[in-house]
Motif scaffolding. Structure first.
Motif, PDB file in Angstrom:
ATOM      1  N   SER A  57      23.073  21.264 -14.790  1.00 46.41           N
ATOM      2  CA  SER A  57      23.851  21.492 -13.578  1.00 46.41           C
ATOM      3  C   SER A  57      24.779  22.699 -13.709  1.00 46.41           C
ATOM      4  CB  SER A  57      24.476  20.160 -13.368  1.00 46.41           C
ATOM      5  OG  SER A  57      23.503  19.181 -13.056  1.00 46.41           O
ATOM      6  N   LYS A  58      25.453  22.956 -12.680  1.00 47.78           N
ATOM      7  CA  LYS A  58      26.764  23.642 -12.744  1.00 47.78           C
ATOM      8  C   LYS A  58      27.678  22.910 -13.108  1.00 47.78           C
ATOM      9  CE  LYS A  58      26.937  25.275  -8.514  1.00 47.78           C
ATOM     10  NZ  LYS A  58      27.029  25.843  -7.132  1.00 47.78           N
ATOM     11  N   PRO A  59      28.597  23.623 -13.847  1.00 47.17           N
ATOM     12  CA  PRO A  59      29.936  22.657 -14.226  1.00 47.17           C
ATOM     13  C   PRO A  59      30.564  22.008 -12.970  1.00 47.17           C
ATOM     14  CG  PRO A  59      29.982  24.799 -15.253  1.00 47.17           C
ATOM     15  CD  PRO A  59      28.909  25.068 -14.583  1.00 47.17           C
ATOM     16  N   ILE A  60      31.102  20.891 -13.042  1.00 48.65           N
ATOM     17  CA  ILE A  60      31.630  20.003 -11.848  1.00 48.65           C
ATOM     18  C   ILE A  60      32.925  20.830 -11.862  1.00 48.65           C
ATOM     19  CG2 ILE A  60      30.048  18.305 -12.054  1.00 48.65           C
ATOM     20  CD1 ILE A  60      32.708  16.935 -13.627  1.00 48.65           C
ATOM     21  N   SER A  61      33.806  21.318 -12.687  1.00 48.11           N
ATOM     22  CA  SER A  61      35.025  21.769 -12.350  1.00 48.11           C
ATOM     23  C   SER A  61      35.406  22.695 -13.660  1.00 48.11           C
ATOM     24  CB  SER A  61      36.098  20.856 -12.294  1.00 48.11           C
ATOM     25  OG  SER A  61      36.433  19.972 -13.400  1.00 48.11           O
ATOM     26  N   TYR A  62      36.548  23.293 -13.486  1.00 43.96           N
ATOM     27  CA  TYR A  62      37.012  24.144 -14.532  1.00 43.96           C
ATOM     28  C   TYR A  62      38.479  23.993 -14.727  1.00 43.96           C
ATOM     29  CZ  TYR A  62      32.880  26.565 -13.844  1.00 43.96           C
ATOM     30  OH  TYR A  62      31.423  27.225 -13.237  1.00 43.96           O
ATOM     31  N   ILE A  63      38.673  24.007 -16.058  1.00 46.11           N
ATOM     32  CA  ILE A  63      40.312  23.901 -16.519  1.00 46.11           C
ATOM     33  C   ILE A  63      40.650  25.274 -16.575  1.00 46.11           C
ATOM     34  CG2 ILE A  63      42.099  22.854 -17.938  1.00 46.11           C
ATOM     35  CD1 ILE A  63      39.710  20.719 -18.995  1.00 46.11           C
ATOM     36  N   HIS A  64      41.785  25.522 -16.190  1.00 44.97           N
ATOM     37  CA  HIS A  64      42.565  27.147 -16.368  1.00 44.97           C
ATOM     38  C   HIS A  64      43.691  26.896 -17.193  1.00 44.97           C
ATOM     39  CE1 HIS A  64      40.131  27.499 -12.470  1.00 44.97           C
ATOM     40  NE2 HIS A  64      39.567  28.438 -13.383  1.00 44.97           N
ATOM     41  N   ARG A  65      43.643  27.458 -18.217  1.00 46.37           N
ATOM     42  CA  ARG A  65      45.076  27.192 -19.193  1.00 46.37           C
ATOM     43  C   ARG A  65      45.550  28.789 -19.494  1.00 46.37           C
ATOM     44  NH1 ARG A  65      46.278  23.337 -22.306  1.00 46.37           N
ATOM     45  NH2 ARG A  65      44.528  22.256 -22.181  1.00 46.37           N
ATOM     46  N   THR A  72      44.037  33.775 -18.197  1.00 42.46           N
ATOM     47  CA  THR A  72      43.554  32.642 -18.028  1.00 42.46           C
ATOM     48  C   THR A  72      42.452  32.452 -18.974  1.00 42.46           C
ATOM     49  OG1 THR A  72      44.100  32.482 -15.651  1.00 42.46           O
ATOM     50  CG2 THR A  72      42.407  31.107 -16.322  1.00 42.46           C
ATOM     51  N   ARG A  73      42.584  31.187 -19.734  1.00 40.47           N
ATOM     52  CA  ARG A  73      41.264  30.678 -20.376  1.00 40.47           C
ATOM     53  C   ARG A  73      40.518  29.591 -19.668  1.00 40.47           C
ATOM     54  NH1 ARG A  73      40.846  26.574 -25.595  1.00 40.47           N
ATOM     55  NH2 ARG A  73      38.553  26.637 -25.746  1.00 40.47           N
ATOM     56  N   VAL A  74      39.347  29.845 -19.266  1.00 39.83           N
ATOM     57  CA  VAL A  74      38.657  29.325 -18.480  1.00 39.83           C
ATOM     58  C   VAL A  74      37.681  28.223 -19.111  1.00 39.83           C
ATOM     59  CG1 VAL A  74      36.942  28.973 -16.396  1.00 39.83           C
ATOM     60  CG2 VAL A  74      38.434  31.044 -16.516  1.00 39.83           C
ATOM     61  N   ILE A  75      37.956  26.822 -18.914  1.00 40.31           N
ATOM     62  CA  ILE A  75      37.248  25.729 -19.356  1.00 40.31           C
ATOM     63  C   ILE A  75      36.303  25.015 -18.796  1.00 40.31           C
ATOM     64  CG2 ILE A  75      37.634  23.711 -21.029  1.00 40.31           C
ATOM     65  CD1 ILE A  75      40.494  24.973 -21.373  1.00 40.31           C
ATOM     66  N   PRO A  76      35.053  25.164 -18.937  1.00 37.71           N
ATOM     67  CA  PRO A  76      33.949  24.319 -18.117  1.00 37.71           C
ATOM     68  C   PRO A  76      34.017  22.909 -18.148  1.00 37.71           C
ATOM     69  CG  PRO A  76      32.714  25.277 -19.669  1.00 37.71           C
ATOM     70  CD  PRO A  76      34.281  25.872 -19.759  1.00 37.71           C
ATOM     71  N   VAL A  77      33.879  22.091 -17.348  1.00 37.18           N
ATOM     72  CA  VAL A  77      33.841  20.541 -17.388  1.00 37.18           C
ATOM     73  C   VAL A  77      32.506  20.500 -16.997  1.00 37.18           C
ATOM     74  CG1 VAL A  77      34.749  18.270 -16.753  1.00 37.18           C
ATOM     75  CG2 VAL A  77      36.229  20.289 -16.995  1.00 37.18           C
ATOM     76  N   PHE A  78      31.452  19.738 -17.737  1.00 41.03           N
ATOM     77  CA  PHE A  78      30.079  19.545 -17.536  1.00 41.03           C
ATOM     78  C   PHE A  78      29.926  18.212 -16.697  1.00 41.03           C
ATOM     79  CE2 PHE A  78      29.311  22.222 -21.569  1.00 41.03           C
ATOM     80  CZ  PHE A  78      29.308  23.275 -20.571  1.00 41.03           C
ATOM     81  N   TYR A 220      21.038  28.150 -19.609  1.00 39.06           N
ATOM     82  CA  TYR A 220      21.177  28.103 -18.075  1.00 39.06           C
ATOM     83  C   TYR A 220      22.484  27.201 -17.671  1.00 39.06           C
ATOM     84  CZ  TYR A 220      16.771  30.181 -18.188  1.00 39.06           C
ATOM     85  OH  TYR A 220      15.738  31.319 -18.636  1.00 39.06           O
ATOM     86  N   TRP A 221      23.357  26.846 -18.521  1.00 42.17           N
ATOM     87  CA  TRP A 221      24.418  25.973 -17.957  1.00 42.17           C
ATOM     88  C   TRP A 221      25.476  26.942 -17.093  1.00 42.17           C
ATOM     89  CZ3 TRP A 221      29.493  27.259 -18.578  1.00 42.17           C
ATOM     90  CH2 TRP A 221      29.830  28.260 -19.480  1.00 42.17           C
ATOM     91  N   ASN A 222      25.546  28.259 -17.230  1.00 39.51           N
ATOM     92  CA  ASN A 222      26.308  29.003 -16.559  1.00 39.51           C
ATOM     93  C   ASN A 222      26.016  29.749 -15.138  1.00 39.51           C
ATOM     94  OD1 ASN A 222      29.088  29.990 -16.215  1.00 39.51           O
ATOM     95  ND2 ASN A 222      28.716  31.583 -17.806  1.00 39.51           N
ATOM     96  N   ARG A 223      25.458  28.952 -14.263  1.00 40.41           N
ATOM     97  CA  ARG A 223      24.735  29.251 -13.254  1.00 40.41           C
ATOM     98  C   ARG A 223      25.761  29.770 -12.026  1.00 40.41           C
ATOM     99  NH1 ARG A 223      21.561  25.962 -10.529  1.00 40.41           N
ATOM    100  NH2 ARG A 223      22.127  24.069 -11.796  1.00 40.41           N
ATOM    101  N   ASP A 224      27.033  29.204 -12.350  1.00 39.42           N
ATOM    102  CA  ASP A 224      28.199  29.885 -11.385  1.00 39.42           C
ATOM    103  C   ASP A 224      28.252  31.191 -11.440  1.00 39.42           C
ATOM    104  OD1 ASP A 224      29.047  27.651  -9.758  1.00 39.42           O
ATOM    105  OD2 ASP A 224      30.644  26.948 -11.053  1.00 39.42           O
ATOM    106  N   ILE A 225      28.228  31.770 -12.956  1.00 32.70           N
ATOM    107  CA  ILE A 225      28.204  33.398 -13.056  1.00 32.70           C
ATOM    108  C   ILE A 225      27.022  33.896 -13.220  1.00 32.70           C
ATOM    109  CG2 ILE A 225      29.183  35.111 -14.688  1.00 32.70           C
ATOM    110  CD1 ILE A 225      31.308  33.114 -13.357  1.00 32.70           C
ATOM    111  N   ARG A 230      19.138  34.304 -17.269  1.00 36.32           N
ATOM    112  CA  ARG A 230      19.330  33.741 -18.658  1.00 36.32           C
ATOM    113  C   ARG A 230      20.453  34.471 -19.253  1.00 36.32           C
ATOM    114  NH1 ARG A 230      14.776  33.298 -23.223  1.00 36.32           N
ATOM    115  NH2 ARG A 230      15.777  32.150 -24.913  1.00 36.32           N
ATOM    116  N   GLN A 231      21.544  33.338 -19.852  1.00 33.17           N
ATOM    117  CA  GLN A 231      22.662  33.586 -20.457  1.00 33.17           C
ATOM    118  C   GLN A 231      21.910  33.966 -22.012  1.00 33.17           C
ATOM    119  OE1 GLN A 231      26.085  32.112 -19.671  1.00 33.17           O
ATOM    120  NE2 GLN A 231      27.154  32.284 -21.780  1.00 33.17           N
ATOM    121  N   THR A 232      22.435  34.983 -22.470  1.00 35.44           N
ATOM    122  CA  THR A 232      22.075  35.600 -23.863  1.00 35.44           C
ATOM    123  C   THR A 232      23.193  35.622 -24.947  1.00 35.44           C
ATOM    124  OG1 THR A 232      22.266  37.913 -23.107  1.00 35.44           O
ATOM    125  CG2 THR A 232      20.010  36.931 -22.755  1.00 35.44           C
TER     126      THR A 232
END
Length: 466
Positions: A57-65, A72-78, A220-225, A230-232
């Motif tokens: 799935s796409k991440p359900i949210s992101y933490i921005h630090r 910003t460091r973008v941290i995905p929440v799966f 394929y986790w990063n489909r938002d981007i 395919r992510q390589t």
């Protein structure tokens, strides 16, 4: 698909050690509360995997630090299903990839088997709620855990061992100089094709489907981007980052072997913790040659040294930078209850601050501030010193990246009127700050003291559209 596991064995991977990694963490919004709901999630996932219908799935949210200067460091929440898949795959392979091949390298500890009984008994005296174990371990070892982890004990223990070896090496007469450096965009630059080839090289034919599932997730986790491309390149720096840590550590093992051998031939010493690296030498000029050799070899993995963060110190300067002698003042529980020791520690911090030298110590002195907040006797030190420290703790710079634990420790230092001013200040900062990592921590803190957090939660909703 050949899992090598029937349903009953598959379920065993999602035991107490797995679920309590999510406990009490506000960023995980889809974690079930009941055992029945957990069983249903695991059963559905198992059927999806067997039927080959699972897709990340796409991440359900992101933490921005805030990394500094607004960067910003973008941290995905799966989703919980994706965490289950990632965890399961790495656990299946853990015995072969979660270790450190080379002495003085750290990063390959396992994800559970958290504590020996004696250690668990000791921690039981400190904390009843597992959700606060990371903070209790941070207080015990004087180090803050950067993100959430399945195994906070191993995290801080490995960091403590690194510092012990750094200190011991810096005290040896034969090592007069040290180069400290790290890898630029470490996780983001790991080549997944090379990582997969390395994993397949050390795994068996029976494990090939698990390896395929692992890299299906990573690709394929990063489909938002990436949409459906395919992510390589790049491992996710997710909110519960142990799986990526183990894989990233494994990726560097051929490099570790090379650097260790080069250092042995040149009478140097190599230490690494994640991507933070140290090379000790008898001669300053020799370090330029060593950095040439290691950076050239690192390039073969698609990685490079962060040139802006390369520092060369004398060994004495490294000891001073990492404040080992100062931290020794608050090593034990007895030290933290000793007003004299806490005041001496506070004096050291304040002197460094007054002299404008905080940029010369690790983490700009934040680790020292955190250690002080974990000291019970801080409440009883000289009132003028305490007021100066409270002013520093109340600064934007400290509060923006403080964990809920430290927000709570600061709250305990204040009198009734000061507490109300502090809560109002946090609410005001919530309206100003745009990095939502702050807001997640404030909500956790406010819920812990049964205070109203509606305003901060509404701000969190607003930030989703920023």
């Amino acid at each position: 698909m050949n899992f090598m596991d029937n349903l009953d064995n598959f379920k065993k991977y999602f035991n107490r050690d797995f679920w309590r990694g999510f406990q009490g963490k506000r960023v995980f919004t889809d974690i079930p509360n009941s055992g029945k709901d957990k069983d249903q999630i695991v059963l559905k996932l198992y059927n999806d995997l067997v039927n080959k219908s699972y897709y990340p799935s796409k991440p359900i949210s992101y933490i921005h630090r805030n990394k500094g200067s607004g960067i910003t460091r973008v941290i995905p929440v799966f989703t919980i299903q994706d965490y289950c898949v990632y965890y399961y795959c790495v656990k299946k392979l853990e015995s072969k990839i979660a270790y450190n091949r080379i002495d003085n390298t750290f990063g390959g500890w396992s994800m559970n088997g958290l504590l020996r009984k004696s250690e668990e008994d000791e921690m039981g005296k400190r904390v009843k709620d597992y959700a606060k174990l990371e903070d209790a371990m941070a207080e015990l070892y004087g180090n803050s855990i950067s993100e959430y982890t399945f195994n906070p004990y191993a995290w801080v223990k490995a960091y403590g061992e690194l510092n012990s070896r750094l200190y011991a090496t810096a005290k040896e007469d034969e090592y007069c100089y040290v180069a400290e450096f790290d890898i630029a965009n470490y996780y983001d630059s790991i080549r997944l094709d090379k990582l997969e080839a390395s994993v397949r090289e050390i795994t068996t034919k029976e494990e090939r489907d698990v390896v395929s599932l692992l890299f299906h997730f990573l690709n394929y986790w990063n489909r938002d981007i990436n949409a459906y491309n395919r992510q390589t390149v790049g491992l996710p720096q997710d909110a519960l980052g142990d799986c990526s840590r183990i894989l990233a550590n494994f990726y560097l093992q051929p490099y570790d072997k090379y650097v260790f051998d080069v250092c042995e031939r040149n009478k140097c010493r190599y230490l690494r913790y994640a991507d933070d690296q140290f090379i000790f030498s008898a001669k300053r000029e020799q370090l330029n040659y060593m950095l040439f050799k290691v950076s050239k070899h690192l390039n073969c993995l698609g990685l490079s040294i962060n040139q802006k963060k390369v520092r060369v110190f004398t060994s004495a300067e490294l000891i001073q930078r990492r404040c080992y002698d100062i931290f020794d003042l608050l090593r034990s529980d007895g030290d933290k209850n000793n007003v004299g020791n806490v005041e001496r520690f506070a004096d050291c911090y304040l002197r460094i601050a007054d002299e404008g030298r905080l940029n010369e110590v690790l983490n700009n002195g934040v680790s020292m501030l955190n250690r002080l907040l974990g000291a019970d006797a801080l409440k009883r030190i000289d009132s003028d010193k305490k007021k100066r420290l409270i002013k520093i703790y109340s600064s934007d710079e400290y509060l923006e990246n403080a964990k809920a634990y430290y927000l709570g420790k600061l709250y305990e230092l204040l009198d009734k009127e000061e507490k109300q001013i502090y809560l109002a200040r946090l609410a005001a900062l919530a309206g100003r700050f745009v990095h939502n990592a702050f807001h997640f921590e404030v909500v956790s803190f406010l819920e812990g003291i049964d205070a109203d957090c509606g305003l901060v939660k509404r701000r969190l909703d607003e930030l989703k559209s920023e």
